[in-house]
Motif scaffolding. Structure first.
Motif, PDB file in Angstrom:
ATOM      1  N   ASN A   1       5.772   4.101  24.322  1.00  0.00           N
ATOM      2  CA  ASN A   1       7.216   4.523  23.243  1.00  0.00           C
ATOM      3  C   ASN A   1       8.788   4.802  24.721  1.00  0.00           C
ATOM      4  OD1 ASN A   1       8.594   5.762  21.859  1.00  0.00           O
ATOM      5  ND2 ASN A   1       8.926   7.381  22.166  1.00  0.00           N
TER       6      ASN A   1
ATOM      7  N   TYR B   1       0.757  -1.041  -0.367  1.00  0.00           N
ATOM      8  CA  TYR B   1       0.166  -0.643   0.344  1.00  0.00           C
ATOM      9  C   TYR B   1       0.551   1.129  -0.445  1.00  0.00           C
ATOM     10  CZ  TYR B   1      -3.150   4.217   1.604  1.00  0.00           C
ATOM     11  OH  TYR B   1      -3.399   5.202   2.309  1.00  0.00           O
TER      12      TYR B   1
ATOM     13  N   VAL C   1       3.041   4.389  15.810  1.00  0.00           N
ATOM     14  CA  VAL C   1       2.131   4.356  15.743  1.00  0.00           C
ATOM     15  C   VAL C   1       0.911   4.741  14.787  1.00  0.00           C
ATOM     16  CG1 VAL C   1       1.023   7.072  16.244  1.00  0.00           C
ATOM     17  CG2 VAL C   1       3.437   6.668  16.743  1.00  0.00           C
ATOM     18  N   PRO C   2      -0.041   3.483  14.754  1.00  0.00           N
ATOM     19  CA  PRO C   2      -0.876   3.547  14.213  1.00  0.00           C
ATOM     20  C   PRO C   2      -2.481   4.931  13.340  1.00  0.00           C
ATOM     21  CG  PRO C   2      -1.106   1.867  15.604  1.00  0.00           C
ATOM     22  CD  PRO C   2      -0.651   2.754  16.031  1.00  0.00           C
ATOM     23  N   THR C   3      -2.301   4.522  12.481  1.00  0.00           N
ATOM     24  CA  THR C   3      -3.256   6.020  12.314  1.00  0.00           C
ATOM     25  C   THR C   3      -4.375   5.766  11.323  1.00  0.00           C
ATOM     26  OG1 THR C   3      -2.633   7.053  10.379  1.00  0.00           O
ATOM     27  CG2 THR C   3      -1.899   7.728  12.650  1.00  0.00           C
ATOM     28  N   PRO C   4      -5.388   5.668  10.850  1.00  0.00           N
ATOM     29  CA  PRO C   4      -6.295   5.119  10.505  1.00  0.00           C
ATOM     30  C   PRO C   4      -5.610   4.834   8.640  1.00  0.00           C
ATOM     31  CG  PRO C   4      -8.046   6.154  11.420  1.00  0.00           C
ATOM     32  CD  PRO C   4      -6.444   6.663  11.552  1.00  0.00           C
ATOM     33  N   SER C   5      -4.688   6.161   8.206  1.00  0.00           N
ATOM     34  CA  SER C   5      -4.524   6.587   7.503  1.00  0.00           C
ATOM     35  C   SER C   5      -3.252   5.347   6.893  1.00  0.00           C
ATOM     36  CB  SER C   5      -4.518   7.185   6.072  1.00  0.00           C
ATOM     37  OG  SER C   5      -3.380   8.212   7.517  1.00  0.00           O
TER      38      SER C   5
ATOM     39  N   ARG D   1       2.403   5.194  11.392  1.00  0.00           N
ATOM     40  CA  ARG D   1       3.655   6.515  11.684  1.00  0.00           C
ATOM     41  C   ARG D   1       4.501   5.891  12.821  1.00  0.00           C
ATOM     42  NH1 ARG D   1       0.813  12.461  11.465  1.00  0.00           N
ATOM     43  NH2 ARG D   1       3.539  12.538  10.273  1.00  0.00           N
ATOM     44  N   TRP D   2       5.588   6.172  12.752  1.00  0.00           N
ATOM     45  CA  TRP D   2       6.660   5.696  13.306  1.00  0.00           C
ATOM     46  C   TRP D   2       7.369   6.702  15.038  1.00  0.00           C
ATOM     47  CZ3 TRP D   2       7.303   0.576  13.362  1.00  0.00           C
ATOM     48  CH2 TRP D   2       6.693   0.316  12.352  1.00  0.00           C
ATOM     49  N   LEU D   3       7.734   6.629  16.120  1.00  0.00           N
ATOM     50  CA  LEU D   3       7.889   6.804  16.955  1.00  0.00           C
ATOM     51  C   LEU D   3       9.528   6.015  17.093  1.00  0.00           C
ATOM     52  CD1 LEU D   3       5.830   8.219  19.885  1.00  0.00           C
ATOM     53  CD2 LEU D   3       7.028   9.447  18.027  1.00  0.00           C
ATOM     54  N   LYS D   4      10.766   7.228  17.643  1.00  0.00           N
ATOM     55  CA  LYS D   4      11.830   6.613  17.898  1.00  0.00           C
ATOM     56  C   LYS D   4      11.936   6.329  20.069  1.00  0.00           C
ATOM     57  CE  LYS D   4      14.965   6.540  14.710  1.00  0.00           C
ATOM     58  NZ  LYS D   4      15.017   4.915  14.609  1.00  0.00           N
ATOM     59  N   PRO D   5      11.743   4.693  19.864  1.00  0.00           N
ATOM     60  CA  PRO D   5      11.870   5.278  21.428  1.00  0.00           C
ATOM     61  C   PRO D   5      13.018   5.498  22.460  1.00  0.00           C
ATOM     62  CG  PRO D   5      12.583   3.345  20.684  1.00  0.00           C
ATOM     63  CD  PRO D   5      12.166   4.091  19.923  1.00  0.00           C
TER      64      PRO D   5
ATOM     65  N   ILE E   1     -10.288   4.117   3.640  1.00  0.00           N
ATOM     66  CA  ILE E   1      -8.816   4.723   3.726  1.00  0.00           C
ATOM     67  C   ILE E   1      -7.894   4.070   4.506  1.00  0.00           C
ATOM     68  CG2 ILE E   1      -8.226   6.769   5.702  1.00  0.00           C
ATOM     69  CD1 ILE E   1     -11.312   7.989   4.943  1.00  0.00           C
TER      70      ILE E   1
END
Lengths: 324, 806
Positions: free
Chosen positions: B656, B130, B777-781, B784-788, B144
């Motif tokens: 996180n 995707y 970091v899930p969003t419907p679209s 996304r990611w975060l550094k821990p 979406i």
């Protein structure tokens, strides 16, 4: 078409499903935007549940808790008390930063309600002072009231620490009265994620965000130094390093302005130093009269980490300034 | 809130009326139909405007004739009658054979049978495809975002895919409860969004924006086997609008298989929740722990033990041998939601299912001698996984609102208690049993209620009423004890604990009655009050309506098989006699010559860690230097629940934040879990690995725990427990947390990062998890990611680790 061809190697059923998905997907997207969100289900935790008691705002207005502060709004609820000298100021400063991260438009549609859980102490004046210290703006209301009303609100919202207010809930509650959806989060979550979760309380914002990019979120917390994470989490709400005073002073160059030993002691026990009449602590309290440096419960090594980090950042900042 | 069973129906009516009154008064006041003055005159309002604390009017008023555990009037029972409905037997979804599918330039995927119209299962998430072309693999319900919720990239690719290539697949739907479902016979029909639970997803089903009514009130049971890796594809068929939840539950799902040995991407607890319309492929490898460490396997010759114990059953009479240590074999598992902040309400709402993991020794087939099979009570109709005499009992605890719909207090922070007990989703059911041996796999799936269960004779010519019956305890949290332990009562059992027992009903005759009785009184989500006598539990008391029998066994002489619809067992028929192992008759069991498994020895650890589960901790961080407080010093603000790692830090939940790093596979660690919150008990769950329970600080350690492998430990108020654990085979981000899911949702959860071998090291299996996993970091679209962020006190590679571990 090119894409569809490449999928055909996976079998007809995959390609078929993709096409089907695309068709239904299109319809779904249209319906989603076109639908006014009117859930058919019972609003269990909305108007019928929330107390509509009379409370007083930090602006001195007498209002109804539900009718005036909740009805028809998206609210972010926190529990505070002004004599709280440790976590509450950090929570408030972080929420203020979150609001700034949300963007103008989303922030203007979100109302922040900070409920004093110590209404006997927290007068309108004290709350007004708190609001001014954090420069909360028009969409943020601190409330107090008579004990029974506040107790009822607290209990109903799950803040059930009773008389032990120091044990109060540090969670952030979020509610959209139009959809009757509740959510909750920690004020110590990553600020960007928290801002995203608050924005997502608005279904139309959710739909909009869904069309946005796939860029990675920048973490507010970087990893280079233990002091950096600590600074981001506990200090950055009130202090900058080189961007001017915020709730508290700009810490640029603080490691050369102050003696290291003094810094260390002040970070660990600011209240104690103020109470024992330390001249610098007293002077700082005069300079920033609205909010005094809170006790963050830092251990000696935490303070050392922070001092090293502040030193490093001050050097970086100076080098950056010299280049430009 | 509930009324005792001895209270009159008029009292019940009064309580319900009071609840409605309260709502009515509040509404009338708001609408201006009555004035505050009226209410004050009636004595219902204080001068300050609050409704007075008066029985029935205030949510926390202590009633004259009721205690208050649920925050609601007593659950209405309508026409439901206890022990009038048969025990629902779990429903087993279809196991689909998968086959490898490959093409030029395409990584081998596992295909479902084509008539199922399923995308094949890939190593990398469809989210990757995707991302490459956002016009493909779109969520069909909303249009979406990607169709698969599993995050993209190598860190969420299935670990060791070709090595554990899936042989089978399940396609499950997490959906709204099916039309016509009722909490009990005689109760109103459940609304679609009251219960969200698992069911078989029909072939060709297309996700719906408003959700699909695919959920079965009867629990789902997956029958898994060692040597048969599989894909569990879970569709989120919940309504897309999060508001459509009947007051509780979040439509975002993250399914944790508790407590299987899987890669973190399939553990279901790394913040990778997924949205309505999407699926998530969980790769449940059925790996046997210590696979990569043959030097630690117990050689069959050393043990004098059965060869080939490290194995799983095939579809016939053979074994599929697997690499690993047979002492690590697991049995009774379950899977449930792990969506941070919403776990309690989602699990309560029905995101729960059972999984039995069958092995050579624990094959679920009796009367079958291959030198490995333990012949535990189960049945004879299937090559493995018989359930005629091997019965899962999933214990639940609910409250209902006035309309007979499930109620959950989303504002309760102590731990939600209900006032109705269920078994396998059935309201106080009965079960017909033959006079023979049975195995029961008892799971406490309540949010906060602990139970203590006893099999009690009620009607029998041999035993007087109230006699506790002896039974054998064989497994704790799905792990065999070495020797079967004879007991007449179970230990306390907290949420998520599983106890497997074998009981012999052969001393009973047709018409006799035995009941499974809860003798543990609990009125607060914080901890149970303590046990009552069997007599009191049977009579019932005014404190806790959940005391007393929760399930009734009725002895019959003939019984229809659940495994083979054509079969009817008849006790007088020699062919149908009990062929299961008899721990009493065979003295080799008492002597220890025969054993269920072998003991994993306690060894000197590579490192020790201490986790302190606290109620009162100053601030987000760190104890003060001297703890001194001068008069001007403000009160400290406390977090309700938190965990201190190695004496240092208490933090609120943040997915996180990595609290512990396990730097390389195979090392032995000793962990001490301490509960400093005296007024509470916490069942602490460790994901991914079991620990060998070593000691407890006080109150003694029962035989059912001493040196027994577990994954949930009750710490007891002011208690502590120490265990040995060794990690391996997989890596990534896992968690350890309090399994009172309400506590978990608040702050009692910390993140554990297991590292795999580096490419340059022996034991490298192509996994990227030698590096830290970013936080999805899930969003419907899309994700996304975060550094821990890593706490110094949790990372042994940080020089601060030793300094701060004290």
């Amino acid at each position: 078409m090119q894409r569809a061809l490449s999928f055909s190697s996976l079998g007809w059923q995959s390609a078929g499903l993709v096409l089907l998905a695309a068709i239904i997907g299109g319809v779904g997207a249209f319906a989603y935007v076109g639908t006014t969100e009117q859930p058919s289900t019972v609003f269990r935790w909305g108007k019928a549940y929330l107390p509509n008691v009379t409370v007083t705002t930090h602006r001195g207005q007498t209002v109804k808790f539900y009718d005036d502060l909740i009805a028809g709004k998206i609210v972010v609820i926190s529990f505070v008390y002004t004599s709280c000298k440790s976590v509450c100021p950090v929570v408030l400063s972080r929420l203020r930063d979150v609001r700034d991260q949300m963007g103008e438009s989303a922030a203007s549609r979100t109302h922040f309600v900070s409920i004093s859980i110590d209404p006997l102490t927290d007068t309108t004046e004290k709350l007004a002072q708190q609001a001014a210290a954090f420069d909360v703006g028009p969409n943020w209301t601190f409330i107090t009231g008579d004990l029974a009303s506040i107790d009822l609100i607290r209990y109903k919202l799950g803040e059930r620490s009773g008389a032990a207010i120091a044990l109060h809930k540090n969670e952030v509650l979020m509610f959209n009265d139009v959809t009757s959806a509740w959510s909750r989060d920690s004020a110590f979550s990553d600020l960007g994620v928290l801002a995203m979760n608050i924005r997502a309380m608005d279904p139309s914002d959710r739909a909009r965000a869904q069309r946005s990019d796939h860029t990675p979120l920048d973490s507010a917390v970087a990893l280079d130094h233990p002091g950096q994470a600590l600074f981001a989490k506990t200090c950055a709400g009130c202090h900058t390093i080189g961007d001017g005073p915020k709730v508290g002073p700009d810490l640029y160059g603080v490691t050369s302005r102050r003696d290291h030993d003094w810094l260390q002691r002040f970070m660990i026990s600011p209240e104690k130093m103020h109470a024992t009449g330390d001249p610098v602590a007293v002077a700082l309290a005069k300079q920033f009269p609205l909010i005094r440096m809170p006790s963050l419960g830092l251990a000696a090594e935490d303070a050392s980490d922070l001092i090293i980090y502040l030193e490093q950042r001050s050097v970086d900042h100076a080098a950056h300034a010299a280049v430009h | 809130m509930f009324l005792s069973r001895t209270s009159s129906s008029s009292q019940h009516r009064e309580a319900e009326r009071a609840r409605l009154n309260r709502l009515e008064i509040a509404t009338a006041l708001r609408n201006g139909q009555v004035s505050r003055r009226d209410l004050m005159r009636w004595g219902l309002m204080t001068g300050s405007g609050a409704l007075v604390i008066k029985n029935g009017l205030s949510p926390w008023a202590k009633s004259a004739h009721a205690q208050v555990p649920t925050g609601l009037p007593p659950s209405p029972r309508f026409a439901a009658i206890k022990f009038s409905q048969a025990l629902p037997r779990p429903f087993s979804p279809h196991e689909q054979l998968m086959f490898p599918q490959s093409g030029p330039g395409v990584e081998t995927s596992a295909a479902f049978p084509s008539e199922m119209k399923q995308l094949s299962a890939r190593r990398l998430s469809y989210h990757d495809a995707y991302c490459q072309d956002p016009s493909t693999f779109i969520n069909p319900a909303t249009g979406i975002g990607p169709i698969e919720g599993r995050p993209p990239g190598e860190f969420f690719a299935h670990q060791r895919w070709s090595e554990f290539f899936p042989k089978y697949g399940y396609v499950l739907s997490l959906g709204q409860v099916q039309a016509g479902s009722r909490f009990a016979v005689g109760m109103p029909e459940l609304e679609a969004n009251t219960v969200w639970t698992f069911g078989q997803r029909p072939s060709g089903h297309v996700a719906q924006y408003n959700g699909s009514r695919t959920g079965s009130l009867t629990p789902t049971l997956v029958k898994a086997r060692y040597g048969e890796p599989f894909i569990c594809r879970i569709y989120n068929d919940l309504p897309a609008r999060r508001e459509d939840n009947n007051g509780f539950g979040r439509n975002e799902a993250s399914t944790h298989l508790h407590n299987s040995h899987n890669g973190a991407e399939s553990d279901g607890a790394c913040n990778a929740f997924h949205f309505p319309g999407t699926f998530y492929d969980y790769h449940w490898a059925c790996a046997l722990a210590r696979r990569d460490m043959p030097e630690h396997w117990l050689k069959p010759t050393e043990a004098g033990y059965r060869a080939k114990a490290a194995s799983g059953p095939d579809d016939g009479d053979k074994l599929v041998e697997v690499a690993g240590d047979f002492r690590e074999i697991q049995g009774s598992l379950w899977f449930h939601d792990h969506r941070f902040f919403f776990t309690a309400e989602n699990v309560y709402k029905g995101h729960v299912a059972l999984l039995n993991l069958y092995s050579g020794p624990d094959r679920g087939r009796e009367g079958f001698a291959d030198g490995v099979n333990l012949n535990l009570p189960s049945g004879t109709r299937l090559p493995f996984g018989n359930t005629d005499f091997d019965v899962n009992l999933l214990i639940g605890n609910y409250a209902l609102d006035g309309a007979g719909q499930h109620h959950f207090d989303i504002f309760d922070t102590d731990g939600f208690l209900g006032d109705i007990m269920t078994v396998n989703g059935g309201y106080y059911p009965y079960m017909e049993v033959l006079p023979r041996r049975y195995r029961f796999r008892i799971l406490n799936a309540c949010v906060a209620r602990f139970v203590k269960l006893i099999f009690v004779a009620i009607q029998s010519s041999k035993f007087s009423k109230g006699t506790p019956l002896p039974f054998y305890f064989i497994a704790n949290d799905g792990n065999f004890v070495v020797k079967p332990i004879k007991l007449s009562q179970l230990d306390e059992q907290s949420p998520a604990e599983r106890y497997d027992v074998v009981i012999d009903f052969s001393q009973f005759s047709t018409g006799d009655i035995i009941q499974l009785v809860n003798v543990l009184q609990q009125r607060s989500g914080r901890k149970p009050d303590g046990r009552v006598s069997i007599g009191e539990a049977l009579r019932g008391n005014d404190n806790d309506p959940c005391l007393g029998p929760i399930l009734e066994f009725r002895i019959v002489d003939a019984l229809d098989s659940v495994d083979d619809p054509a079969k009817r067992y008849n006790m007088s028929d020699e062919a149908d006699r009990d062929r299961s192992v008899d721990f009493d008759a065979d003295t080799d069991w008492a002597s220890g010559a025969k054993r269920l498994t072998e003991q994993i020895p306690i060894v000197t650890p590579d490192r020790e860690r201490t986790l302190n589960f606290v109620r009162q901790e100053p601030g987000d961080a760190r104890a003060t230097e001297d703890g001194e407080c001068v008069p001007d010093c403000g009160e400290y603000t406390e977090f309700p629940w938190s965990i201190k790692v190695s004496g240092r830090t208490a933090h609120a939940l943040n997915a996180n934040r990595i609290s512990m790093v396990v730097p390389r596979p195979g090392e032995v660690e000793h962990w001490t879990l301490i509960n400093s919150s005296g007024g509470w008990d916490h069942p602490i769950h460790l994901h991914f690995e079991e620990g060998v329970t070593m000691s407890r600080s006080s109150g003694g350690i029962p035989d059912t725990e001493r040196l027994v492998r577990k994954d949930v430990w009750r710490l007891r108020p002011n208690g502590s427990v120490k265990f040995q654990v060794r990690f391996g085979e997989f890596g990534g981000s896992y968690v350890t947390h309090c399994h009172n899911t309400t506590h978990e949702d608040f702050a009692m959860l910390l993140r554990l990062q297991l590292k795999t071998a580096k490419p340059t090291e022996p034991g490298y299996h192509g996994q990227p998890q030698f590096e830290l996993t970013d936080t999805p970091v899930p969003t419907p679209s899309g994700v996304r990611w975060l550094k821990p962020e890593i706490l110094a006190e949790g990372d042994p590679n940080n020089p601060e680790f030793k300094k701060r571990s004290r």
